[in-house]
Design a protein around this motif. Sequence first.
Motif, PDB file in Angstrom:
ATOM      1  N   ASN A  87       0.841  -1.185   0.000  1.00  0.00           N
ATOM      2  CA  ASN A  87       0.000   0.000   0.000  1.00  0.00           C
ATOM      3  C   ASN A  87       0.877   1.235   0.000  1.00  0.00           C
ATOM      4  OD1 ASN A  87      -2.335  -1.435   0.003  1.00  0.00           O
ATOM      5  ND2 ASN A  87      -2.667  -1.294   2.203  1.00  0.00           N
ATOM      6  N   SER A  88       0.579   2.119  -0.878  1.00  0.00           N
ATOM      7  CA  SER A  88       1.331   3.366  -0.921  1.00  0.00           C
ATOM      8  C   SER A  88       0.883   4.246   0.241  1.00  0.00           C
ATOM      9  CB  SER A  88       1.091   4.076  -2.247  1.00  0.00           C
ATOM     10  OG  SER A  88      -0.250   4.507  -2.326  1.00  0.00           O
ATOM     11  N   ALA A  89       1.663   5.238   0.542  1.00  0.00           N
ATOM     12  CA  ALA A  89       1.316   6.163   1.617  1.00  0.00           C
ATOM     13  C   ALA A  89      -0.005   6.863   1.306  1.00  0.00           C
ATOM     14  CB  ALA A  89       2.435   7.176   1.799  1.00  0.00           C
ATOM     15  N   GLU A  90      -0.218   7.145   0.036  1.00  0.00           N
ATOM     16  CA  GLU A  90      -1.455   7.805  -0.361  1.00  0.00           C
ATOM     17  C   GLU A  90      -2.662   6.907  -0.092  1.00  0.00           C
ATOM     18  OE1 GLU A  90      -3.413   9.922  -4.306  1.00  0.00           O
ATOM     19  OE2 GLU A  90      -1.686   8.613  -4.540  1.00  0.00           O
ATOM     20  N   LEU A  94      -5.758   7.651   2.455  1.00  0.00           N
ATOM     21  CA  LEU A  94      -7.151   7.626   2.008  1.00  0.00           C
ATOM     22  C   LEU A  94      -7.983   6.662   2.841  1.00  0.00           C
ATOM     23  CD1 LEU A  94      -6.705   7.742  -1.880  1.00  0.00           C
ATOM     24  CD2 LEU A  94      -7.561   9.558  -0.399  1.00  0.00           C
ATOM     25  N   GLU A  95      -7.414   5.518   3.145  1.00  0.00           N
ATOM     26  CA  GLU A  95      -8.104   4.521   3.972  1.00  0.00           C
ATOM     27  C   GLU A  95      -8.366   5.063   5.373  1.00  0.00           C
ATOM     28  OE1 GLU A  95     -10.193   1.146   4.463  1.00  0.00           O
ATOM     29  OE2 GLU A  95      -9.241   1.775   2.613  1.00  0.00           O
ATOM     30  N   ARG A  96      -7.357   5.728   5.960  1.00  0.00           N
ATOM     31  CA  ARG A  96      -7.535   6.322   7.293  1.00  0.00           C
ATOM     32  C   ARG A  96      -8.624   7.395   7.265  1.00  0.00           C
ATOM     33  NH1 ARG A  96      -1.720   6.128   8.113  1.00  0.00           N
ATOM     34  NH2 ARG A  96      -1.636   8.201   7.197  1.00  0.00           N
ATOM     35  N   ASN A  97      -8.601   8.233   6.223  1.00  0.00           N
ATOM     36  CA  ASN A  97      -9.629   9.274   6.097  1.00  0.00           C
ATOM     37  C   ASN A  97     -11.018   8.668   5.975  1.00  0.00           C
ATOM     38  OD1 ASN A  97      -7.820  11.362   6.278  1.00  0.00           O
ATOM     39  ND2 ASN A  97      -7.696  11.705   4.055  1.00  0.00           N
ATOM     40  N   LYS A  98     -11.120   7.590   5.214  1.00  0.00           N
ATOM     41  CA  LYS A  98     -12.408   6.929   5.032  1.00  0.00           C
ATOM     42  C   LYS A  98     -12.912   6.380   6.367  1.00  0.00           C
ATOM     43  CE  LYS A  98     -14.675   3.467   2.160  1.00  0.00           C
ATOM     44  NZ  LYS A  98     -14.501   2.512   1.075  1.00  0.00           N
ATOM     45  N   LYS A  99     -12.031   5.735   7.127  1.00  0.00           N
ATOM     46  CA  LYS A  99     -12.417   5.199   8.434  1.00  0.00           C
ATOM     47  C   LYS A  99     -12.846   6.321   9.376  1.00  0.00           C
ATOM     48  CE  LYS A  99      -9.673   0.967   8.342  1.00  0.00           C
ATOM     49  NZ  LYS A  99      -8.563   0.226   8.920  1.00  0.00           N
ATOM     50  N   GLU A 100     -12.137   7.419   9.349  1.00  0.00           N
ATOM     51  CA  GLU A 100     -12.478   8.559  10.205  1.00  0.00           C
ATOM     52  C   GLU A 100     -13.836   9.136   9.819  1.00  0.00           C
ATOM     53  OE1 GLU A 100     -12.433  11.013  13.289  1.00  0.00           O
ATOM     54  OE2 GLU A 100     -10.988   9.408  12.940  1.00  0.00           O
ATOM     55  N   ASN A 101     -14.106   9.229   8.523  1.00  0.00           N
ATOM     56  CA  ASN A 101     -15.403   9.719   8.056  1.00  0.00           C
ATOM     57  C   ASN A 101     -16.532   8.791   8.482  1.00  0.00           C
ATOM     58  OD1 ASN A 101     -14.257  11.948   6.855  1.00  0.00           O
ATOM     59  ND2 ASN A 101     -14.193  11.050   4.808  1.00  0.00           N
ATOM     60  N   VAL A 102     -16.279   7.490   8.445  1.00  0.00           N
ATOM     61  CA  VAL A 102     -17.289   6.526   8.882  1.00  0.00           C
ATOM     62  C   VAL A 102     -17.548   6.690  10.371  1.00  0.00           C
ATOM     63  CG1 VAL A 102     -17.766   4.070   9.212  1.00  0.00           C
ATOM     64  CG2 VAL A 102     -16.848   4.870   7.037  1.00  0.00           C
ATOM     65  N   ARG A 103     -16.501   6.825  11.163  1.00  0.00           N
ATOM     66  CA  ARG A 103     -16.670   7.024  12.609  1.00  0.00           C
ATOM     67  C   ARG A 103     -17.471   8.302  12.908  1.00  0.00           C
ATOM     68  NH1 ARG A 103     -13.808   3.739  16.083  1.00  0.00           N
ATOM     69  NH2 ARG A 103     -12.123   2.578  15.146  1.00  0.00           N
ATOM     70  N   LYS A 104     -17.175   9.381  12.196  1.00  0.00           N
ATOM     71  CA  LYS A 104     -17.908  10.632  12.395  1.00  0.00           C
ATOM     72  C   LYS A 104     -19.378  10.452  12.012  1.00  0.00           C
ATOM     73  CE  LYS A 104     -14.057  13.838  11.802  1.00  0.00           C
ATOM     74  NZ  LYS A 104     -13.416  14.823  10.921  1.00  0.00           N
ATOM     75  N   ALA A 105     -19.606   9.727  10.933  1.00  0.00           N
ATOM     76  CA  ALA A 105     -20.976   9.492  10.487  1.00  0.00           C
ATOM     77  C   ALA A 105     -21.742   8.665  11.516  1.00  0.00           C
ATOM     78  CB  ALA A 105     -20.979   8.801   9.131  1.00  0.00           C
ATOM     79  N   ILE A 106     -21.085   7.671  12.096  1.00  0.00           N
ATOM     80  CA  ILE A 106     -21.732   6.855  13.130  1.00  0.00           C
ATOM     81  C   ILE A 106     -22.074   7.727  14.331  1.00  0.00           C
ATOM     82  CG2 ILE A 106     -21.353   4.988  14.802  1.00  0.00           C
ATOM     83  CD1 ILE A 106     -19.831   3.498  12.610  1.00  0.00           C
TER      84      ILE A 106
END
Length: 161
Positions: A87-90, A94-106
């Motif tokens: 996995n590239s750093a990018e 992106l994966e971390r941002n997606k997880k954070e967005n999901v947590r905020k949505a929950i």
Amino acid sequence: MLIEKYKHHIFKVTYSVAKDKQEAEDLTQETFIKMVDALPSYQAQGFKTWLSRIAYHTAIDSYRKKKRRQEDLTSFDEPIFHIEQENSAEMEMLERNKKENVRKAIESMPGSFRDVVFCYYIREMSYAEIAQDLNIAEKTVEMRLYRSRKWMRQYWKEEDF
């Protein structure tokens, strides 16, 4: 005459398994071919049911055959051509941002939904464990998850994540 009478019903049966219009049409034709071959074994008990059973089994056989073909191709490709990609750093960001967005949505969900969704999807708890943890009935957990999924479909869009 039989084909005209039952073609719509047989199409519905095959489509329920195939989930593809073109494939369901092909399976409907195949069902009628099999029906003609099997007519000598018909025992005059519920023709529509007998024909539906032929259609269902034809569709299931086609589904299994297609799935087996995919597995064969996958199992052949993996050992020979399997290349480990890092996995590239990018991608990781992106994966971390997606997880954070999901947590905020929950966190933005109504309280009764939020607790059950967090326990089930994030903490990966079973219905029984959630019921015990939240001190509610297991059926209540099931109902809240059902309603929360319905809420998510209504208020969340995939682009948001």
